[in-house]
Motif scaffolding. Structure first.
Motif, PDB file in Angstrom:
ATOM      1  N   ARG A 199      50.750  69.710  61.818  1.00 45.95           N
ATOM      2  CA  ARG A 199      51.218  68.391  61.387  1.00 45.95           C
ATOM      3  C   ARG A 199      51.747  67.581  62.577  1.00 45.95           C
ATOM      4  O   ARG A 199      52.694  67.989  63.260  1.00 45.95           O
ATOM      5  N   PRO A 200      51.145  66.415  62.862  1.00 47.85           N
ATOM      6  CA  PRO A 200      51.622  65.589  63.979  1.00 47.85           C
ATOM      7  C   PRO A 200      53.029  65.044  63.700  1.00 47.85           C
ATOM      8  O   PRO A 200      53.356  64.706  62.562  1.00 47.85           O
ATOM      9  N   ALA A 201      53.839  64.973  64.723  1.00 53.75           N
ATOM     10  CA  ALA A 201      55.212  64.497  64.572  1.00 53.75           C
ATOM     11  C   ALA A 201      55.265  63.057  64.073  1.00 53.75           C
ATOM     12  O   ALA A 201      56.226  62.654  63.407  1.00 53.75           O
ATOM     13  N   ALA A 202      54.226  62.273  64.381  1.00 56.47           N
ATOM     14  CA  ALA A 202      54.224  60.850  64.015  1.00 56.47           C
ATOM     15  C   ALA A 202      53.910  60.600  62.536  1.00 56.47           C
ATOM     16  O   ALA A 202      54.105  59.488  62.041  1.00 56.47           O
ATOM     17  N   VAL A 203      53.444  61.616  61.824  1.00 58.29           N
ATOM     18  CA  VAL A 203      53.064  61.429  60.424  1.00 58.29           C
ATOM     19  C   VAL A 203      54.304  61.291  59.547  1.00 58.29           C
ATOM     20  O   VAL A 203      55.217  62.115  59.599  1.00 58.29           O
ATOM     21  N   LYS A 204      54.322  60.245  58.737  1.00 58.19           N
ATOM     22  CA  LYS A 204      55.410  60.011  57.800  1.00 58.19           C
ATOM     23  C   LYS A 204      54.914  60.288  56.382  1.00 58.19           C
ATOM     24  O   LYS A 204      53.777  60.003  56.048  1.00 58.19           O
ATOM     25  N   GLY A 205      55.788  60.853  55.530  1.00 58.51           N
ATOM     26  CA  GLY A 205      55.391  61.138  54.161  1.00 58.51           C
ATOM     27  C   GLY A 205      54.487  62.357  54.095  1.00 58.51           C
ATOM     28  O   GLY A 205      54.564  63.250  54.937  1.00 58.51           O
ATOM     29  N   ASN A 206      53.644  62.372  53.080  1.00 66.30           N
ATOM     30  CA  ASN A 206      52.740  63.513  52.900  1.00 66.30           C
ATOM     31  C   ASN A 206      51.754  63.620  54.053  1.00 66.30           C
ATOM     32  O   ASN A 206      51.170  62.621  54.469  1.00 66.30           O
ATOM     33  N   TYR A 207      51.560  64.814  54.525  1.00 66.05           N
ATOM     34  CA  TYR A 207      50.590  65.095  55.596  1.00 66.05           C
ATOM     35  C   TYR A 207      49.256  65.513  54.984  1.00 66.05           C
ATOM     36  O   TYR A 207      48.212  64.942  55.281  1.00 66.05           O
ATOM     37  N   ILE A 208      49.296  66.497  54.102  1.00 64.01           N
ATOM     38  CA  ILE A 208      48.090  66.900  53.377  1.00 64.01           C
ATOM     39  C   ILE A 208      48.055  66.126  52.071  1.00 64.01           C
ATOM     40  O   ILE A 208      48.850  66.378  51.167  1.00 64.01           O
ATOM     41  N   LEU A 209      47.157  65.167  51.992  1.00 60.48           N
ATOM     42  CA  LEU A 209      47.068  64.328  50.799  1.00 60.48           C
ATOM     43  C   LEU A 209      46.405  65.064  49.648  1.00 60.48           C
ATOM     44  O   LEU A 209      46.782  64.888  48.490  1.00 60.48           O
ATOM     45  N   SER A 210      45.403  65.867  49.966  1.00 56.69           N
ATOM     46  CA  SER A 210      44.732  66.653  48.935  1.00 56.69           C
ATOM     47  C   SER A 210      43.933  67.769  49.591  1.00 56.69           C
ATOM     48  O   SER A 210      43.614  67.712  50.777  1.00 56.69           O
ATOM     49  N   ALA A 211      43.620  68.785  48.792  1.00 57.99           N
ATOM     50  CA  ALA A 211      42.790  69.890  49.242  1.00 57.99           C
ATOM     51  C   ALA A 211      41.805  70.215  48.129  1.00 57.99           C
ATOM     52  O   ALA A 211      42.184  70.265  46.954  1.00 57.99           O
ATOM     53  N   THR A 212      40.552  70.414  48.496  1.00 59.07           N
ATOM     54  CA  THR A 212      39.507  70.638  47.500  1.00 59.07           C
ATOM     55  C   THR A 212      38.674  71.853  47.863  1.00 59.07           C
ATOM     56  O   THR A 212      38.177  71.963  48.986  1.00 59.07           O
ATOM     57  N   LEU A 213      38.511  72.752  46.907  1.00 61.74           N
ATOM     58  CA  LEU A 213      37.701  73.953  47.085  1.00 61.74           C
ATOM     59  C   LEU A 213      36.344  73.732  46.423  1.00 61.74           C
ATOM     60  O   LEU A 213      36.259  73.165  45.335  1.00 61.74           O
ATOM     61  N   SER A 214      35.283  74.159  47.084  1.00 60.07           N
ATOM     62  CA  SER A 214      33.947  73.992  46.500  1.00 60.07           C
ATOM     63  C   SER A 214      33.008  75.059  47.045  1.00 60.07           C
ATOM     64  O   SER A 214      33.283  75.694  48.066  1.00 60.07           O
ATOM     65  N   THR A 215      31.898  75.251  46.345  1.00 62.81           N
ATOM     66  CA  THR A 215      30.844  76.131  46.826  1.00 62.81           C
ATOM     67  C   THR A 215      29.680  75.256  47.265  1.00 62.81           C
ATOM     68  O   THR A 215      29.686  74.043  47.036  1.00 62.81           O
ATOM     69  N   THR A 216      28.689  75.848  47.896  1.00 60.96           N
ATOM     70  CA  THR A 216      27.559  75.090  48.438  1.00 60.96           C
ATOM     71  C   THR A 216      26.951  74.136  47.418  1.00 60.96           C
ATOM     72  O   THR A 216      26.669  72.972  47.719  1.00 60.96           O
ATOM     73  N   MET A 217      26.752  74.623  46.204  1.00 61.25           N
ATOM     74  CA  MET A 217      26.080  73.831  45.175  1.00 61.25           C
ATOM     75  C   MET A 217      27.014  73.295  44.104  1.00 61.25           C
ATOM     76  O   MET A 217      26.609  72.509  43.256  1.00 61.25           O
ATOM     77  N   GLY A 218      28.272  73.725  44.136  1.00 62.20           N
ATOM     78  CA  GLY A 218      29.178  73.401  43.043  1.00 62.20           C
ATOM     79  C   GLY A 218      30.052  72.183  43.253  1.00 62.20           C
ATOM     80  O   GLY A 218      30.144  71.647  44.364  1.00 62.20           O
ATOM     81  N   PRO A 219      30.722  71.736  42.191  1.00 59.35           N
ATOM     82  CA  PRO A 219      31.622  70.575  42.260  1.00 59.35           C
ATOM     83  C   PRO A 219      32.949  70.932  42.918  1.00 59.35           C
ATOM     84  O   PRO A 219      33.287  72.117  43.064  1.00 59.35           O
ATOM     85  N   GLY A 220      33.692  69.931  43.326  1.00 59.56           N
ATOM     86  CA  GLY A 220      34.986  70.154  43.963  1.00 59.56           C
ATOM     87  C   GLY A 220      36.064  70.512  42.959  1.00 59.56           C
ATOM     88  O   GLY A 220      36.071  70.015  41.830  1.00 59.56           O
ATOM     89  N   ILE A 221      36.972  71.377  43.389  1.00 61.22           N
ATOM     90  CA  ILE A 221      38.101  71.810  42.557  1.00 61.22           C
ATOM     91  C   ILE A 221      39.374  71.533  43.344  1.00 61.22           C
ATOM     92  O   ILE A 221      39.583  72.088  44.431  1.00 61.22           O
ATOM     93  N   LYS A 222      40.240  70.672  42.818  1.00 53.81           N
ATOM     94  CA  LYS A 222      41.468  70.325  43.531  1.00 53.81           C
ATOM     95  C   LYS A 222      42.440  71.502  43.538  1.00 53.81           C
ATOM     96  O   LYS A 222      42.650  72.145  42.516  1.00 53.81           O
ATOM     97  N   VAL A 223      42.999  71.769  44.722  1.00 53.38           N
ATOM     98  CA  VAL A 223      43.949  72.868  44.880  1.00 53.38           C
ATOM     99  C   VAL A 223      45.336  72.278  45.099  1.00 53.38           C
ATOM    100  O   VAL A 223      45.528  71.429  45.980  1.00 53.38           O
ATOM    101  N   GLY A 224      46.302  72.736  44.328  1.00 47.54           N
ATOM    102  CA  GLY A 224      47.648  72.161  44.404  1.00 47.54           C
ATOM    103  C   GLY A 224      48.623  72.962  45.219  1.00 47.54           C
ATOM    104  O   GLY A 224      49.653  73.412  44.706  1.00 47.54           O
TER     105      GLY A 224
END
Length: 232
Positions: A199-224
């Motif tokens: 995480r860069p020191a200059a970043v304010k607020g949320n650093y990781i806005l979202s994370a998504t898991l997926s397979t080669t052919m499959g849809p994205g799945i949001k990870v919390g």
């Protein structure tokens, strides 16, 4: 058409408004995998960074605990003792001017290119060929190094490279659908710790806005799993 039906069926099982726990996301990704090959599992991060700023560029490499499930083809450009070290470490192709000439002619049948610092003057001329493919050696990813033994060994052991694109997106392979849920979880947790630590020191607020898991052919799945570090 059959492929579209399978994708639609898989997508129907994903609540696109929900952030799944890591355990739930992995189980769901494996459950809805439908390809007739062992799909790669990817984790994508949307980061709150401005890559135009030098101190906010996220790039590097790490070895995942269980590798990626893919054997990578490694080319090493080195001379003398270093060339022999690369061969002994298991590099698939080792050379100097001969390899450079071959690449300049369009040969790109490899996954990672490693070069010793003294060879970068010549390798740098391959920028127009290697750059667009993301294959140019770089000290940040450990691919410009005098320690070719470690570089080759790490890559063969399942090293992955990560790099934020212009939009702040980082996409990294974390294994295969055939991996156990525990293996995928351990790989993802290791990657999560690494990305969070950058995480860069200059970043304010949320650093990781979202994370998504997926397979080669499959849809994205949001990870919390982004909330614990929001207090930084």
């Amino acid at each position: 058409m059959a492929k579209n039906k399978k994708y639609t069926a898989a997508l129907a099982k994903v609540d696109r408004h929900n952030e799944y726990s890591l355990t739930e996301a992995i189980a769901l990704a494996k459950e809805i995998s439908y390809a007739n090959f062992d799909e790669t599992v990817d984790l994508s991060y949307n980061l709150n960074i401005d890559v135009r700023q030098a101190d906010q560029q996220i790039r590097g490499a790490m070895v995942l605990p269980h590798g990626t499930g893919k054997t990578q083809t490694v080319v090493v450009i080195a001379s003398g003792d270093k060339a022999q070290e690369a061969k002994d470490a298991g590099a698939d192709y080792v050379g100097e001017a001969d390899i450079i000439e071959k690449i300049n002619g369009g040969w790109l049948d490899f996954d990672v290119l490693v070069a010793t610092p003294d060879m970068m003057g010549q390798v740098g001329r391959l920028g127009r060929v290697l750059g667009p493919k993301g294959l140019m050696p770089n000290p940040k990813t450990g691919t410009v190094t005098a320690d070719v033994t470690k570089a080759v060994s790490d890559i063969k052991a399942g090293q992955v490279q990560y790099r934020a694109d212009k939009a702040g997106i980082v996409n990294v392979p974390v294994g295969k659908v055939s991996f156990t849920e525990e293996q995928l979880a351990e790989n993802i947790k290791a990657l999560q710790e690494k990305i969070a630590s950058l995480r860069p020191a200059a970043v304010k607020g949320n650093y990781i806005l979202s994370a998504t898991l997926s397979t080669t052919m499959g849809p994205g799945i949001k990870v919390g799993f982004t909330k614990p570090e929001e207090t930084k």
